[in-house]
Motif scaffolding. Structure first.
Motif, short mmCIF file in Angstrom:
data_model
loop_
_atom_site.label_atom_id
_atom_site.label_comp_id
_atom_site.label_asym_id
_atom_site.label_seq_id
_atom_site.Cartn_x
_atom_site.Cartn_y
_atom_site.Cartn_z
N LEU A 92 87.57 19.83 -24.36
CA LEU A 92 88.14 18.43 -24.10
C LEU A 92 89.83 18.41 -24.64
N THR A 93 90.54 18.05 -23.90
CA THR A 93 91.98 18.09 -24.07
C THR A 93 92.38 16.73 -23.90
N THR A 94 93.21 16.03 -24.99
CA THR A 94 93.68 14.82 -24.65
C THR A 94 94.58 14.51 -25.78
N LYS A 147 92.85 19.37 -28.57
CA LYS A 147 91.75 19.97 -27.94
C LYS A 147 90.63 19.98 -28.94
#
Lengths: 125, 404
Positions: free
Chosen positions: A54-56, A71
């Motif tokens: 997950l990248t945000t 991440k």
């Protein structure tokens, strides 16, 4: 009887086309088409427990920028992503932040750490 | 200010070029119009970068940060918030503007690494109103990933290139409802992995062979009309579908940014970017170019390799070395884009090739070099090294892909 399941590996931009041979009880008989060991792991996970990195981004207080990109340092179960986003949305971190620093250890018990992917210095003045 | 090499643009190509110049022992200054170097990498917070160059998977900001650190360690002079206003080709001088005023840079060689621009809504000639709420994918990405602003609440995406697909996921993660991605071709424009992890993972529909035929809205966008298209991309009457959205995101292609040089140097007819040799040299011998201003690359790793090449040869040029003669490289059968434009035997030829159509099985032919590839698609660029022995004695190199 066995069935063939075709997957495209998402671990890297090469996008290997992987074929997984499944027995009639859905047991994996063979995995072919992957060009590296990550592909085999991906194929196994994809059929049993799909995972993604997950990248945000996370809100930064007193930083030169309002956000720091982050991440998970390993793939996390896909089904947990909505809940992870909720947790991350409520997070605030104080600048300065070094690229690579761990912001949350073992986030939501996934075994993955939430890691900063850029450096954000403290705002001047 | 007098230097050996000026590098214009602090993105992936420019940072790599500046580092190579400095490695050669030449004095370099890097000019960047933004407040920091890194270019588009700064806002590409997703992963998938660096697998070729670093042999590990990085996000965009991490990839950029490695080069930023190296620039700092090497003590390379970087002028941020600085714009190149004019170039004097005869005197080898650049006029640059910043908060401090106007400055003249005198140089021996130049590396132009200005990157690309997004194709804008205005160029699509879509009928209807002109409300707010229409963004290019890169602008929406900057809003979300750098400035902490959401572009809207309910969005449709036009164009299924990688940026469009990645933005579909990014918007969804941040709570924007993405009603679909519209693509005029019968197949997705981006990598398959992005179709899976950006659309299928989130149940976002992909409308193929379709396009936007009208936008409606008084002040803010209210409705977007989508229709099926025939094989000539003409909308088919009666297939219209109305989407109630306040946001339209465009991912309809990148255009090499060439303004400063376009009237001075030759342009690559296949990529519409600055034409260069495999050394990065343009048709003006002291000017080099690299990265997305020469051709739109699939991977930043490729941009880094080409930036390094241009940096190395710009430094050697500044020290008095001269190169050539060059052999022209031309696009033949089934080839839509080929980079570079000329082959200089000082270095091996690394070709970047994009086919004109989907080819099940195709044989790449370059001189006496042949290699067969499967499932060639225009959206995935080939990178192939051609050994020198296959190019000996050729007066022109034609790059072809023969269908098998």
């Amino acid at each position: 009887m066995s069935a063939l399941k075709r997957l495209v590996c998402v671990q890297c931009p090469l996008g290997c086309k992987i074929s997984v041979e499944l027995s009639d009880t859905n047991r994996i008989l063979s995995i072919v088409g992957n060009r590296c060991p990550r592909g085999e792991e991906y194929a196994r996970d994809e059929l049993e427990n799909p995972k993604r990195v997950l990248t945000t981004s996370v809100r930064v207080l007193n930083g030169e920028y309002p956000l720091v990109s982050v991440k998970t340092n390993k793939p996390v179960p896909k089904s947990l992503i909505p809940e992870l986003m909720k947790t991350i949305r409520n997070l605030k971190v104080e600048a300065p932040i070094e690229c690579g620093s761990v912001l949350v250890e073992d986030v939501l018990g996934t075994g993955a750490d939430l890691v900063a992917t850029r450096t954000v210095r403290r705002a001047k003045g | 200010m007098k230097v050996d090499v000026v590098v214009i643009g602090g993105g992936a190509a420019g940072m790599a070029a500046a580092l190579k110049v400095s490695e050669q022992g030449a004095r370099v200054v890097l000019v960047e119009r933004d407040e920091r170097v890194g270019g588009i990498l700064n806002q590409c917070i997703h992963n998938g970068f660096g697998l070729h160059y670093f042999r590990e998977e990085l996000t965009g900001p991490e990839y950029a940060e490695r080069f930023k650190k190296a620039l700092e360690e090497k003590d390379i002079e970087v002028l941020t918030n600085t714009f190149v206003k004019a170039l004097d080709v005869r005197e080898k001088k650049l006029v640059v503007v910043s908060e401090d005023g106007i400055r003249i840079l005198e140089t021996k060689a130049l590396v132009y690494a200005a990157g690309a621009r997004e194709r804008a809504f205005g160029s699509l000639m879509v009928p209807g109103d002109r409300p707010s709420g229409i963004f290019t994918a890169g602008v929406a990405q900057r809003f979300m990933n750098v400035e902490n602003r959401l572009p809207g609440k309910r969005a449709l995406i036009l164009g299924s290139g990688d940026i469009g697909l990645i933005m579909a996921r990014r918007l969804t993660l941040e709570g924007v409802e993405v009603v679909g991605v519209v693509e005029r071709l019968p197949y997705p424009g981006g990598l398959l992995r992005n179709v899976i992890q950006c659309l299928e993972d989130f149940g976002i529909p992909l409308f193929l062979s379709s396009t936007v035929v009208e936008v409606r809205g008084r002040e803010r966008l209210e409705e977007v009309v989508v229709a099926k298209v025939d094989e000539n991309f003409q909308p088919i009457p009666g297939t219209e579908k109305v989407f109630e959205v306040d946001t339209l995101i465009l991912s309809v292609g990148l255009i090499p940014q060439i303004e400063l040089l376009e009237d001075l140097v030759e342009v690559n007819p296949t990529s519409k970017g600055i034409a260069t040799s495999n050394l990065g040299q343009t048709s003006i011998e002291w000017i080099f170019a690299a990265g997305n201003c020469t051709a739109i690359y699939d991977l930043v790793d490729y941009v880094t390799y080409e930036g390094e090449m241009a940096g190395k040869y710009a430094a050697l040029y500044a020290k008095g070395e001269r190169f050539g003669p060059k052999v022209a490289v031309k696009a033949g059968e089934n080839v839509m884009v080929v980079q570079p434009n000329w082959y200089d035997p000082s270095e091996e030829l690394t070709l970047y090739v994009r086919t004109r159509k989907v080819i099940e099985k195709g044989r790449l032919v370059v001189g006496s070099f042949e290699k067969t590839f499967e499932e060639l698609v225009p959206s995935e660029m080939l990178r192939v090294k051609i050994p020198r022995r296959h190019l000996n004695g050729l007066s022109e190199i034609v790059v072809e892909v023969k269908e098998e």
